[in-house]
Design a protein around this motif. Structure first.
Motif, PDB file in Angstrom:
ATOM      1  N   MET A   1       0.771  -1.146   0.015  1.00  0.00           N
ATOM      2  CA  MET A   1      -0.101   0.069   0.091  1.00  0.00           C
ATOM      3  C   MET A   1       0.899   1.261   0.034  1.00  0.00           C
ATOM      4  SD  MET A   1      -3.031   0.820   2.640  1.00  0.00           S
ATOM      5  CE  MET A   1      -3.324   2.375   3.236  1.00  0.00           C
ATOM      6  N   ALA A   2       0.748   2.035  -0.994  1.00  0.00           N
ATOM      7  CA  ALA A   2       1.504   3.409  -1.174  1.00  0.00           C
ATOM      8  C   ALA A   2       1.249   4.339   0.248  1.00  0.00           C
ATOM      9  CB  ALA A   2       1.206   4.187  -2.274  1.00  0.00           C
ATOM     10  N   LYS A   3       2.047   5.105   0.389  1.00  0.00           N
ATOM     11  CA  LYS A   3       1.932   6.201   1.551  1.00  0.00           C
ATOM     12  C   LYS A   3       2.065   7.390   1.092  1.00  0.00           C
ATOM     13  CE  LYS A   3       3.417   5.586   5.605  1.00  0.00           C
ATOM     14  NZ  LYS A   3       1.902   5.460   6.373  1.00  0.00           N
ATOM     15  N   ASP A   4       1.212   8.375   1.724  1.00  0.00           N
ATOM     16  CA  ASP A   4       1.290   9.643   1.232  1.00  0.00           C
ATOM     17  C   ASP A   4       2.315  10.587   2.082  1.00  0.00           C
ATOM     18  OD1 ASP A   4      -0.444   9.451   3.263  1.00  0.00           O
ATOM     19  OD2 ASP A   4      -1.739  11.267   2.342  1.00  0.00           O
ATOM     20  N   ILE A   5       2.528  10.069   3.379  1.00  0.00           N
ATOM     21  CA  ILE A   5       3.443  10.800   4.205  1.00  0.00           C
ATOM     22  C   ILE A   5       3.995   9.417   4.995  1.00  0.00           C
ATOM     23  CG2 ILE A   5       1.766  10.984   6.192  1.00  0.00           C
ATOM     24  CD1 ILE A   5       3.083  13.665   6.344  1.00  0.00           C
ATOM     25  N   PHE A   6       5.584   9.691   5.283  1.00  0.00           N
ATOM     26  CA  PHE A   6       6.299   8.711   6.270  1.00  0.00           C
ATOM     27  C   PHE A   6       6.280   9.417   7.388  1.00  0.00           C
ATOM     28  CE2 PHE A   6       7.377   7.674   1.778  1.00  0.00           C
ATOM     29  CZ  PHE A   6       7.339   6.271   1.792  1.00  0.00           C
ATOM     30  N   ARG A   7       6.215   8.757   8.663  1.00  0.00           N
ATOM     31  CA  ARG A   7       6.309   9.241   9.922  1.00  0.00           C
ATOM     32  C   ARG A   7       7.503   8.586  10.751  1.00  0.00           C
ATOM     33  NH1 ARG A   7       0.977   9.005   8.777  1.00  0.00           N
ATOM     34  NH2 ARG A   7      -0.028  11.025   9.292  1.00  0.00           N
ATOM     35  N   ILE A   8       8.531   9.296  10.646  1.00  0.00           N
ATOM     36  CA  ILE A   8       9.790   9.006  11.089  1.00  0.00           C
ATOM     37  C   ILE A   8      10.229   9.533  12.472  1.00  0.00           C
ATOM     38  CG2 ILE A   8      12.301   9.043  10.412  1.00  0.00           C
ATOM     39  CD1 ILE A   8      11.195   8.917   7.536  1.00  0.00           C
ATOM     40  N   ALA A   9      11.166   8.597  13.180  1.00  0.00           N
ATOM     41  CA  ALA A   9      11.844   8.870  14.343  1.00  0.00           C
ATOM     42  C   ALA A   9      13.239   8.628  14.239  1.00  0.00           C
ATOM     43  CB  ALA A   9      11.569   8.233  15.624  1.00  0.00           C
ATOM     44  N   VAL A  10      14.160   9.350  14.699  1.00  0.00           N
ATOM     45  CA  VAL A  10      15.621   9.213  14.195  1.00  0.00           C
ATOM     46  C   VAL A  10      16.401   9.076  15.768  1.00  0.00           C
ATOM     47  CG1 VAL A  10      17.755  10.441  13.207  1.00  0.00           C
ATOM     48  CG2 VAL A  10      15.461  10.678  12.164  1.00  0.00           C
ATOM     49  N   ILE A  11      17.265   8.154  15.929  1.00  0.00           N
ATOM     50  CA  ILE A  11      17.818   8.054  17.071  1.00  0.00           C
ATOM     51  C   ILE A  11      19.500   8.318  16.663  1.00  0.00           C
ATOM     52  CG2 ILE A  11      18.555   6.228  18.902  1.00  0.00           C
ATOM     53  CD1 ILE A  11      16.102   4.947  18.512  1.00  0.00           C
ATOM     54  N   GLY A  12      19.955   9.376  17.118  1.00  0.00           N
ATOM     55  CA  GLY A  12      21.369   9.388  16.814  1.00  0.00           C
ATOM     56  C   GLY A  12      21.378  10.896  16.159  1.00  0.00           C
ATOM     57  N   ALA A  13      21.965  11.926  16.651  1.00  0.00           N
ATOM     58  CA  ALA A  13      21.933  13.099  16.258  1.00  0.00           C
ATOM     59  C   ALA A  13      23.175  13.956  15.937  1.00  0.00           C
ATOM     60  CB  ALA A  13      20.781  14.089  16.665  1.00  0.00           C
ATOM     61  N   GLY A  14      24.230  13.198  15.768  1.00  0.00           N
ATOM     62  CA  GLY A  14      25.432  13.712  15.593  1.00  0.00           C
ATOM     63  C   GLY A  14      26.008  13.760  14.109  1.00  0.00           C
ATOM     64  N   GLU A  15      27.074  13.279  13.761  1.00  0.00           N
ATOM     65  CA  GLU A  15      27.637  13.546  12.590  1.00  0.00           C
ATOM     66  C   GLU A  15      26.866  12.597  11.363  1.00  0.00           C
ATOM     67  OE1 GLU A  15      32.226  13.315  12.025  1.00  0.00           O
ATOM     68  OE2 GLU A  15      32.358  13.492  14.254  1.00  0.00           O
ATOM     69  N   THR A  16      26.241  11.535  11.917  1.00  0.00           N
ATOM     70  CA  THR A  16      25.642  10.799  10.684  1.00  0.00           C
ATOM     71  C   THR A  16      24.137  11.223  10.621  1.00  0.00           C
ATOM     72  OG1 THR A  16      27.047   8.814  11.087  1.00  0.00           O
ATOM     73  CG2 THR A  16      25.022   8.471   9.792  1.00  0.00           C
ATOM     74  N   GLY A  17      23.789  11.312  11.721  1.00  0.00           N
ATOM     75  CA  GLY A  17      22.013  11.708  11.926  1.00  0.00           C
ATOM     76  C   GLY A  17      21.682  13.175  11.561  1.00  0.00           C
ATOM     77  N   THR A  18      22.695  13.975  11.611  1.00  0.00           N
ATOM     78  CA  THR A  18      22.305  15.201  11.464  1.00  0.00           C
ATOM     79  C   THR A  18      21.995  15.542   9.750  1.00  0.00           C
ATOM     80  OG1 THR A  18      23.352  16.300  13.337  1.00  0.00           O
ATOM     81  CG2 THR A  18      22.969  17.888  11.467  1.00  0.00           C
ATOM     82  N   PRO A  19      23.097  15.109   8.937  1.00  0.00           N
ATOM     83  CA  PRO A  19      22.767  15.245   7.201  1.00  0.00           C
ATOM     84  C   PRO A  19      21.477  14.409   6.962  1.00  0.00           C
ATOM     85  CG  PRO A  19      24.962  14.798   7.830  1.00  0.00           C
ATOM     86  CD  PRO A  19      24.396  14.494   9.058  1.00  0.00           C
ATOM     87  N   LEU A  20      21.309  13.464   7.544  1.00  0.00           N
ATOM     88  CA  LEU A  20      20.018  12.645   7.314  1.00  0.00           C
ATOM     89  C   LEU A  20      18.706  13.716   7.929  1.00  0.00           C
ATOM     90  CD1 LEU A  20      18.647  10.084   6.168  1.00  0.00           C
ATOM     91  CD2 LEU A  20      18.671   9.104   8.530  1.00  0.00           C
ATOM     92  N   LEU A  21      18.811  13.954   8.882  1.00  0.00           N
ATOM     93  CA  LEU A  21      17.665  14.872   9.541  1.00  0.00           C
ATOM     94  C   LEU A  21      17.456  16.020   8.640  1.00  0.00           C
ATOM     95  CD1 LEU A  21      15.624  15.062  11.815  1.00  0.00           C
ATOM     96  CD2 LEU A  21      17.713  16.200  13.321  1.00  0.00           C
ATOM     97  N   THR A  22      18.609  16.536   8.164  1.00  0.00           N
ATOM     98  CA  THR A  22      18.317  17.696   7.227  1.00  0.00           C
ATOM     99  C   THR A  22      17.603  17.137   6.055  1.00  0.00           C
ATOM    100  OG1 THR A  22      20.582  19.018   7.944  1.00  0.00           O
ATOM    101  CG2 THR A  22      19.418  19.620   5.917  1.00  0.00           C
ATOM    102  N   GLN A  23      18.008  16.129   5.418  1.00  0.00           N
ATOM    103  CA  GLN A  23      17.344  15.852   4.239  1.00  0.00           C
ATOM    104  C   GLN A  23      15.585  15.332   4.688  1.00  0.00           C
ATOM    105  OE1 GLN A  23      18.212  15.495   0.781  1.00  0.00           O
ATOM    106  NE2 GLN A  23      20.039  16.078   1.431  1.00  0.00           N
ATOM    107  N   LEU A  24      15.662  14.786   5.738  1.00  0.00           N
ATOM    108  CA  LEU A  24      14.145  14.412   6.186  1.00  0.00           C
ATOM    109  C   LEU A  24      13.225  15.688   6.390  1.00  0.00           C
ATOM    110  CD1 LEU A  24      15.017  11.420   8.409  1.00  0.00           C
ATOM    111  CD2 LEU A  24      13.997  11.316   6.010  1.00  0.00           C
ATOM    112  N   LEU A  25      13.845  16.543   7.098  1.00  0.00           N
ATOM    113  CA  LEU A  25      13.076  17.704   7.619  1.00  0.00           C
ATOM    114  C   LEU A  25      12.642  18.532   6.144  1.00  0.00           C
ATOM    115  CD1 LEU A  25      15.097  19.081  10.689  1.00  0.00           C
ATOM    116  CD2 LEU A  25      12.940  18.361  10.563  1.00  0.00           C
ATOM    117  N   ASP A  26      13.399  18.560   5.088  1.00  0.00           N
ATOM    118  CA  ASP A  26      13.250  19.287   3.975  1.00  0.00           C
ATOM    119  C   ASP A  26      12.034  18.576   3.091  1.00  0.00           C
ATOM    120  OD1 ASP A  26      14.788  21.379   4.795  1.00  0.00           O
ATOM    121  OD2 ASP A  26      16.566  20.789   3.701  1.00  0.00           O
ATOM    122  N   ALA A  27      11.911  17.102   3.282  1.00  0.00           N
ATOM    123  CA  ALA A  27      10.849  16.474   2.593  1.00  0.00           C
ATOM    124  C   ALA A  27       9.401  16.717   2.968  1.00  0.00           C
ATOM    125  CB  ALA A  27      11.555  14.983   2.757  1.00  0.00           C
TER     126      ALA A  27
END
Length: 126
Positions: A1-27
């Motif tokens: 089933m296709a989704k129209d929005i992905f509900r996401i939680a992120v564990i780890g907000a350092g060197e790896t998590g921050t670039p990913l979080l930036t991309q996710l926040l902009d989506a």
């Protein structure tokens, strides 16, 4: 089933998590339900707060959101964190939430940048 929005939680907000979080926040098709890191002042934690996203220093707070979370991303690089998440999902009967760990994040970030991105983990324990 296709989704129209992905509900996401992120564990780890350092060197790896921050670039990913930036991309996710902009989506536009992503809703960040929360971000966890032991360091309340980690770059991703500050970014999350600036963007109105809930933060916590206890990663299990995010797991307790239960099936409200579609994807729980663990970029801590700490096996005990992943084990605790899996155990919680099993104990709570949550068969909906997908746990994604740092290797898949590395792949996603590498694809986005068009080159292999290295992930770093300075802390061995969460």
């Amino acid at each position: 089933m296709a989704k129209d929005i992905f509900r996401i939680a992120v564990i780890g907000a350092g060197e790896t998590g921050t670039p990913l979080l930036t991309q996710l926040l902009d989506a536009s098709f992503v809703e960040i339900l929360g971000v966890a890191d032991l360091d309340a002042e980690a770059p991703g934690m500050r970014l999350a707060r600036e963007r109105g996203v809930a933060t916590t220093t206890d990663f299990m707070d995010l797991a307790r959101f239960g099936e409200a979370v579609d994807v729980l991303i663990d970029v801590t690089g700490v096996p005990k964190v992943r084990e605790a998440l899996r155990q919680h999902m099993q104990d709570s009967g949550n068969t909906h939430t997908l746990i994604v760990h740092e290797m898949l994040v590395q792949l996603m970030l590498s694809l986005l940048s068009g080159r292999l991105v290295q992930v770093k983990h300075e802390v061995e324990e969460y």
